[in-house]
Design a protein around this motif. Structure first.
Motif, PDB file in Angstrom:
ATOM      1  N   ALA A 131      11.637  -5.801  -5.575  1.00  0.00           N
ATOM      2  CA  ALA A 131      11.564  -5.023  -4.131  1.00  0.00           C
ATOM      3  C   ALA A 131      11.144  -3.552  -4.429  1.00  0.00           C
ATOM      4  O   ALA A 131      10.416  -3.262  -3.301  1.00  0.00           O
ATOM      5  CB  ALA A 131      13.080  -5.001  -3.791  1.00  0.00           C
ATOM      6  N   ALA A 132      11.419  -2.871  -5.553  1.00  0.00           N
ATOM      7  CA  ALA A 132      10.869  -1.514  -5.581  1.00  0.00           C
ATOM      8  C   ALA A 132       9.605  -1.621  -5.789  1.00  0.00           C
ATOM      9  O   ALA A 132       8.738  -0.701  -5.195  1.00  0.00           O
ATOM     10  CB  ALA A 132      11.594  -1.148  -6.861  1.00  0.00           C
ATOM     11  N   LYS A 133       9.068  -2.469  -6.467  1.00  0.00           N
ATOM     12  CA  LYS A 133       7.642  -2.373  -6.603  1.00  0.00           C
ATOM     13  C   LYS A 133       6.680  -2.763  -5.584  1.00  0.00           C
ATOM     14  O   LYS A 133       5.550  -2.129  -5.059  1.00  0.00           O
ATOM     15  CB  LYS A 133       7.182  -3.473  -7.716  1.00  0.00           C
ATOM     16  CG  LYS A 133       5.963  -3.589  -8.319  1.00  0.00           C
ATOM     17  CD  LYS A 133       5.381  -4.367  -9.519  1.00  0.00           C
ATOM     18  CE  LYS A 133       4.117  -4.223 -10.105  1.00  0.00           C
ATOM     19  NZ  LYS A 133       2.992  -4.674  -9.189  1.00  0.00           N
ATOM     20  N   ARG A 134       7.279  -3.715  -4.670  1.00  0.00           N
ATOM     21  CA  ARG A 134       6.610  -3.918  -3.573  1.00  0.00           C
ATOM     22  C   ARG A 134       6.730  -2.646  -2.265  1.00  0.00           C
ATOM     23  O   ARG A 134       5.717  -2.391  -1.826  1.00  0.00           O
ATOM     24  CB  ARG A 134       7.421  -4.823  -2.639  1.00  0.00           C
ATOM     25  CG  ARG A 134       6.811  -5.604  -1.577  1.00  0.00           C
ATOM     26  CD  ARG A 134       7.528  -6.839  -0.985  1.00  0.00           C
ATOM     27  NE  ARG A 134       7.521  -7.978  -2.056  1.00  0.00           N
ATOM     28  CZ  ARG A 134       8.609  -8.803  -2.205  1.00  0.00           C
ATOM     29  NH1 ARG A 134      10.036  -8.187  -1.728  1.00  0.00           N
ATOM     30  NH2 ARG A 134       8.792  -9.613  -3.055  1.00  0.00           N
ATOM     31  N   LEU A 135       7.867  -1.917  -2.722  1.00  0.00           N
ATOM     32  CA  LEU A 135       8.013  -0.661  -1.804  1.00  0.00           C
ATOM     33  C   LEU A 135       6.981   0.175  -2.084  1.00  0.00           C
ATOM     34  O   LEU A 135       5.969   0.670  -1.302  1.00  0.00           O
ATOM     35  CB  LEU A 135       9.218  -0.259  -1.721  1.00  0.00           C
ATOM     36  CG  LEU A 135       9.544   1.488  -1.320  1.00  0.00           C
ATOM     37  CD1 LEU A 135       9.160   1.169   0.105  1.00  0.00           C
ATOM     38  CD2 LEU A 135      10.702   1.886  -1.489  1.00  0.00           C
ATOM     39  N   TYR A 136       6.849   0.595  -3.466  1.00  0.00           N
ATOM     40  CA  TYR A 136       5.663   1.238  -3.730  1.00  0.00           C
ATOM     41  C   TYR A 136       4.283   1.028  -3.537  1.00  0.00           C
ATOM     42  O   TYR A 136       3.498   1.865  -3.097  1.00  0.00           O
ATOM     43  CB  TYR A 136       5.899   1.758  -5.412  1.00  0.00           C
ATOM     44  CG  TYR A 136       7.292   2.057  -5.837  1.00  0.00           C
ATOM     45  CD1 TYR A 136       8.000   2.915  -4.985  1.00  0.00           C
ATOM     46  CD2 TYR A 136       7.900   1.616  -6.888  1.00  0.00           C
ATOM     47  CE1 TYR A 136       9.604   3.203  -5.405  1.00  0.00           C
ATOM     48  CE2 TYR A 136       9.030   1.994  -7.375  1.00  0.00           C
ATOM     49  CZ  TYR A 136       9.664   3.006  -6.522  1.00  0.00           C
ATOM     50  OH  TYR A 136      11.032   3.361  -6.962  1.00  0.00           O
ATOM     51  N   GLU A 137       3.999  -0.330  -3.614  1.00  0.00           N
ATOM     52  CA  GLU A 137       2.712  -0.730  -3.300  1.00  0.00           C
ATOM     53  C   GLU A 137       2.542  -0.497  -1.770  1.00  0.00           C
ATOM     54  O   GLU A 137       1.447  -0.321  -1.375  1.00  0.00           O
ATOM     55  CB  GLU A 137       2.671  -2.210  -3.636  1.00  0.00           C
ATOM     56  CG  GLU A 137       2.424  -2.554  -4.999  1.00  0.00           C
ATOM     57  CD  GLU A 137       2.498  -4.015  -5.545  1.00  0.00           C
ATOM     58  OE1 GLU A 137       2.444  -4.361  -6.624  1.00  0.00           O
ATOM     59  OE2 GLU A 137       2.984  -4.893  -4.655  1.00  0.00           O
ATOM     60  N   ARG A 138       3.541  -0.548  -1.131  1.00  0.00           N
ATOM     61  CA  ARG A 138       3.257  -0.339   0.457  1.00  0.00           C
ATOM     62  C   ARG A 138       3.150   0.911   0.639  1.00  0.00           C
ATOM     63  O   ARG A 138       2.394   1.328   1.845  1.00  0.00           O
ATOM     64  CB  ARG A 138       4.572  -0.841   1.077  1.00  0.00           C
ATOM     65  CG  ARG A 138       4.451  -1.098   2.560  1.00  0.00           C
ATOM     66  CD  ARG A 138       5.681  -1.854   3.544  1.00  0.00           C
ATOM     67  NE  ARG A 138       6.704  -0.991   3.507  1.00  0.00           N
ATOM     68  CZ  ARG A 138       7.878  -1.417   2.906  1.00  0.00           C
ATOM     69  NH1 ARG A 138       7.881  -2.500   2.134  1.00  0.00           N
ATOM     70  NH2 ARG A 138       8.965  -0.613   2.899  1.00  0.00           N
ATOM     71  N   LEU A 139       3.547   1.942  -0.086  1.00  0.00           N
ATOM     72  CA  LEU A 139       3.380   3.437   0.160  1.00  0.00           C
ATOM     73  C   LEU A 139       2.072   3.879  -0.627  1.00  0.00           C
ATOM     74  O   LEU A 139       1.680   4.884  -0.448  1.00  0.00           O
ATOM     75  CB  LEU A 139       4.396   4.123  -0.447  1.00  0.00           C
ATOM     76  CG  LEU A 139       6.122   4.035   0.206  1.00  0.00           C
ATOM     77  CD1 LEU A 139       7.028   4.508  -0.669  1.00  0.00           C
ATOM     78  CD2 LEU A 139       5.696   4.371   1.771  1.00  0.00           C
ATOM     79  N   GLY A 140       1.391   2.952  -1.195  1.00  0.00           N
ATOM     80  CA  GLY A 140       0.034   3.171  -1.753  1.00  0.00           C
ATOM     81  C   GLY A 140       0.020   3.619  -3.122  1.00  0.00           C
ATOM     82  O   GLY A 140      -1.050   3.973  -3.684  1.00  0.00           O
ATOM     83  N   TYR A 141       1.001   3.029  -3.798  1.00  0.00           N
ATOM     84  CA  TYR A 141       1.123   3.317  -5.200  1.00  0.00           C
ATOM     85  C   TYR A 141       0.064   1.781  -5.858  1.00  0.00           C
ATOM     86  O   TYR A 141       0.500   0.946  -5.388  1.00  0.00           O
ATOM     87  CB  TYR A 141       2.238   3.372  -5.823  1.00  0.00           C
ATOM     88  CG  TYR A 141       2.885   4.545  -5.662  1.00  0.00           C
ATOM     89  CD1 TYR A 141       2.951   5.734  -6.692  1.00  0.00           C
ATOM     90  CD2 TYR A 141       3.478   4.835  -4.263  1.00  0.00           C
ATOM     91  CE1 TYR A 141       3.540   6.709  -6.409  1.00  0.00           C
ATOM     92  CE2 TYR A 141       3.995   6.250  -4.422  1.00  0.00           C
ATOM     93  CZ  TYR A 141       4.015   7.067  -5.114  1.00  0.00           C
ATOM     94  OH  TYR A 141       4.822   8.314  -4.919  1.00  0.00           O
ATOM     95  N   HIS A 142      -0.435   2.225  -7.002  1.00  0.00           N
ATOM     96  CA  HIS A 142      -1.232   1.127  -7.690  1.00  0.00           C
ATOM     97  C   HIS A 142      -1.066   1.066  -9.282  1.00  0.00           C
ATOM     98  O   HIS A 142      -0.718   2.350  -9.887  1.00  0.00           O
ATOM     99  CB  HIS A 142      -2.791   1.011  -7.326  1.00  0.00           C
ATOM    100  CG  HIS A 142      -3.296   2.137  -7.820  1.00  0.00           C
ATOM    101  ND1 HIS A 142      -3.545   3.310  -6.993  1.00  0.00           N
ATOM    102  CD2 HIS A 142      -4.100   2.567  -8.922  1.00  0.00           C
ATOM    103  CE1 HIS A 142      -4.207   4.264  -7.839  1.00  0.00           C
ATOM    104  NE2 HIS A 142      -4.458   3.720  -8.925  1.00  0.00           N
ATOM    105  N   GLU A 143      -1.108   0.097  -9.755  1.00  0.00           N
ATOM    106  CA  GLU A 143      -0.601  -0.027 -11.212  1.00  0.00           C
ATOM    107  C   GLU A 143      -1.713   0.539 -12.118  1.00  0.00           C
ATOM    108  O   GLU A 143      -3.000   0.066 -11.766  1.00  0.00           O
ATOM    109  CB  GLU A 143      -0.351  -1.628 -11.737  1.00  0.00           C
ATOM    110  CG  GLU A 143      -0.115  -1.616 -12.894  1.00  0.00           C
ATOM    111  CD  GLU A 143       0.091  -3.100 -13.528  1.00  0.00           C
ATOM    112  OE1 GLU A 143       0.134  -3.386 -14.717  1.00  0.00           O
ATOM    113  OE2 GLU A 143       0.641  -4.045 -12.753  1.00  0.00           O
ATOM    114  N   VAL A 144      -1.658   1.183 -13.028  1.00  0.00           N
ATOM    115  CA  VAL A 144      -2.642   1.832 -13.901  1.00  0.00           C
ATOM    116  C   VAL A 144      -2.174   1.259 -15.133  1.00  0.00           C
ATOM    117  O   VAL A 144      -3.283   1.260 -16.069  1.00  0.00           O
ATOM    118  CB  VAL A 144      -2.681   3.191 -13.719  1.00  0.00           C
ATOM    119  CG1 VAL A 144      -3.117   3.594 -12.453  1.00  0.00           C
ATOM    120  CG2 VAL A 144      -1.423   4.028 -14.306  1.00  0.00           C
TER     121      VAL A 144
END
Length: 198
Positions: free
Chosen positions: A156-169
């Motif tokens: 759930a947290a990872k999905r929220l961050y992705e929705r806010l424009g964060y991407h995995e590096v």
């Protein structure tokens, strides 16, 4: 009730310790257990650490989300964030449980090292507003990206961050420990932001 944001004060450090314990999913509890004096409660350790000034893990780097009703303030949640400047000359982390997190650092970013809400205040959009507040603070400090670490299993947290424009590096395998709530990987996520013009 209206949500407001304010800088934390030294008197808030007990609440900050409780929220940071929630946000870290056991990592803070692990660190605080190692730092505890004989017979000392780990929240006492967290409070003591956040009462320090001019350190990264200080109340000075915390923003609180509060709700006011009938002139009474309730703390709903918080975000802890600070500029991440990687020190290439620093001694490497030697605790095997903490090594994965020490490898997940994004230089010259505004690092959100903790964000949490008490259970009664979740699913109201307050977390998203705290994340937006961190973006405003990052821009004010002249930074053009934000970073955070999330457990891969915290979907759930990872999905929220992705929705806010964060991407995995980057990602690192977690070293299992009974106090740490997840296994699998810890994931470093980054968001690029545009500085304000004008």
């Amino acid at each position: 009730m209206k949500i407001q944001f304010r800088p934390a004060q030294k008197s808030d450090c007990r609440v900050i310790a409780s929220l940071y314990s929630i946000s870290s999913d056991g990592v803070a509890d692990y660190i605080w257990t190692k730092l505890a004096q004989p017979g000392e409660n780990i929240l006492d350790v967290g409070q003591r650490r956040y009462e320090r000034e001019n350190s990264l893990f200080s109340y000075q780097n915390c923003t609180l989300a509060t709700l006011s009703q009938d002139d009474a303030e309730t703390i709903a949640g918080m975000v802890v964030a600070f500029p991440m400047i990687v020190d290439e000359t620093a001694e490497p982390e030697d605790d095997p449980v903490l090594v994965p997190y020490s490898k997940l650092e994004e230089n010259n970013s505004y690092y959100i090292c903790g964000i949490a809400l008490f259970p009664d205040y979740r699913n109201r959009g307050i977390g998203t507003q705290l994340m937006r507040k961190a973006e405003v603070d990052a821009v004010a400090k002249g930074l053009t990206k934000l970073s955070l670490i999330v457990f891969e299993q915290n979907v759930a947290a990872k999905r929220l961050y992705e929705r806010l424009g964060y991407h995995e590096v980057a990602r690192e395998p977690i070293v299992p420990h009974p106090l740490i709530h997840y296994s699998g990987n810890a994931v470093l996520m980054v968001k690029e932001i545009q500085p304000f013009s004008g």
